[in-house]
Design a protein around this motif. Structure first.
Motif, short mmCIF file in Angstrom:
data_model
loop_
_atom_site.label_atom_id
_atom_site.label_comp_id
_atom_site.label_asym_id
_atom_site.label_seq_id
_atom_site.Cartn_x
_atom_site.Cartn_y
_atom_site.Cartn_z
N ARG A 101 0.84 -1.21 0.00
CA ARG A 101 0.00 0.00 0.00
C ARG A 101 0.87 1.25 0.00
N LEU A 155 6.92 4.20 4.11
CA LEU A 155 7.10 5.42 4.88
C LEU A 155 8.51 5.49 5.45
N VAL A 165 3.47 -0.61 4.53
CA VAL A 165 2.10 -0.99 4.86
C VAL A 165 1.63 -1.95 3.80
N GLY A 186 1.71 -7.82 7.34
CA GLY A 186 2.52 -7.40 8.47
C GLY A 186 1.92 -7.73 9.81
N GLY A 187 0.76 -8.28 9.82
CA GLY A 187 0.12 -8.58 11.09
C GLY A 187 -0.48 -7.33 11.69
N ALA A 188 -1.73 -7.41 12.12
CA ALA A 188 -2.41 -6.32 12.79
C ALA A 188 -2.51 -5.07 11.93
N ASP A 189 -2.30 -5.20 10.63
CA ASP A 189 -2.50 -4.06 9.73
C ASP A 189 -1.65 -2.85 10.06
N GLY A 190 -0.61 -3.06 10.82
CA GLY A 190 0.23 -1.92 11.16
C GLY A 190 1.41 -1.80 10.22
N LEU A 191 2.34 -0.95 10.59
CA LEU A 191 3.56 -0.78 9.82
C LEU A 191 4.52 -1.93 10.13
N PHE A 209 8.38 -2.44 10.21
CA PHE A 209 9.57 -1.61 10.22
C PHE A 209 10.82 -2.41 9.90
N LYS A 211 15.10 -2.43 10.67
CA LYS A 211 15.84 -2.24 11.92
C LYS A 211 16.42 -0.84 12.04
N TYR A 262 -2.98 2.20 17.24
CA TYR A 262 -2.04 1.07 17.22
C TYR A 262 -1.20 1.06 18.50
N TYR A 270 2.75 -0.37 19.47
CA TYR A 270 4.00 -0.96 19.01
C TYR A 270 4.90 -1.20 20.22
N PHE A 272 14.24 -2.09 17.67
CA PHE A 272 13.40 -2.65 16.62
C PHE A 272 11.93 -2.47 17.00
N ILE A 325 4.78 -4.08 15.44
CA ILE A 325 3.35 -3.86 15.67
C ILE A 325 2.80 -4.91 16.63
N SER A 331 -3.77 -3.31 16.15
CA SER A 331 -4.41 -2.14 15.58
C SER A 331 -5.90 -2.23 15.92
N ILE A 383 -7.32 -5.98 15.56
CA ILE A 383 -6.48 -6.92 14.82
C ILE A 383 -5.22 -7.13 15.65
N ILE A 384 -4.95 -8.39 15.92
CA ILE A 384 -3.86 -8.73 16.84
C ILE A 384 -2.73 -9.38 16.07
N ASN A 385 -1.50 -8.92 16.34
CA ASN A 385 -0.36 -9.63 15.79
C ASN A 385 -0.25 -10.96 16.54
N GLN A 422 1.03 7.20 10.00
CA GLN A 422 0.81 7.01 11.43
C GLN A 422 1.62 8.03 12.22
#
Lengths: 113, 111
Positions: free
Chosen positions: A31, A34, A92, A96-101, A103, A105, B33, B35, B42, B45, B48, B55-57, B100
């Motif tokens: 998507r 960033l 994004v 990525g799990g949980a629809d988050g960013l 990242f 390292k 969210y 993090y 590091f 997430i 969210s 939504i859970i990782n 974000q």
């Protein structure tokens, strides 16, 4: 699973130098990509890239995305000591799990006077 | 004036305790969210939350649970704290999953 790899992990240069930070990624249903700058506290937003080949610019900082080769670069020209920070690349997507960013390292950039 | 705020900034507690971190955003964003940033910086997430959908990782232990009393708040509850939970926790928010914006972080130390 989405993945972001940044290089180099750390970089020390002198004030006035130009630096290029790299970010490659693998993402499900891309998507956006960033860039954030993190000094002592929270990451602060720099750029969001969604289209290939269009350079985003803000002062001495610029960034571009290549969706075919799956990478982005962040350039900083005429660096200053205030540019010292960790630069984070994130994507994004839907893997990525949980629809988050997701990242990378980060690149720890140190600008010496 | 702060866009995304978190309390407390620092939290020191003993193993086995239960604690909460609060997060509020005044940006009118629809998604929030959490993090976790480890000692190597590091960022990963955890959750969210958008319009009552959480939504859970899958890597997050079920000792962690977010709770949202309203659209502007997403609090993080942690039960039975463990040493490995020591980290900096960041709250963030966005509109429609775009850029974000992050809160200042909460440094959690478990002794």
């Amino acid at each position: 699973e989405d993945k972001v790899v940044q290089s180099p992990l750390s970089l020390v240069v002198h004030e006035g130098d130009t630096v290029t930070l790299n970010c490659s990624y693998e993402v499900t249903n891309f998507r956006s990509l960033l860039w954030y700058k993190q000094e002592k506290k929270a990451p602060t937003f720099l750029f969001m890239l969604t289209s290939s080949g269009i350079e985003k610019k803000s002062g001495r900082l610029s960034s571009i995305l290549d969706k075919k080769e799956l990478f982005s670069i962040l350039n900083i020209t005429a660096t200053q000591t205030g540019d010292s920070a960790i630069y984070l690349c994130a994507v994004v997507g839907t893997g990525g799990g949980a629809d988050g960013l997701t990242f990378g390292k980060g690149t720890h950039l140190i600008i010496q006077p | 004036d702060t866009a995304v705020s978190q309390t407390p900034k620092y939290l020191v507690t003993q193993m086995g305790n239960d604690k909460s971190i609060k997060c509020e955003q005044n940006l009118g964003h629809d998604t929030m969210y959490w993090y976790k940033q480890d000692s190597k910086k590091f960022l990963k997430i955890m959750f969210s939350y958008n319009n009552k959908e959480l939504i859970i990782n899958e890597t997050v232990p079920n000792r962690f649970s977010p709770k949202s009393p309203d659209k502007a708040h997403l609090n993080l509850h942690i039960n039975s704290l463990e040493l490995g939970d020591s980290a900096v926790y960041f709250c963030a928010s966005s509109h429609a999953g775009l850029v974000q914006f992050f809160g200042p972080g909460t440094r959690l130390t478990v002794l």
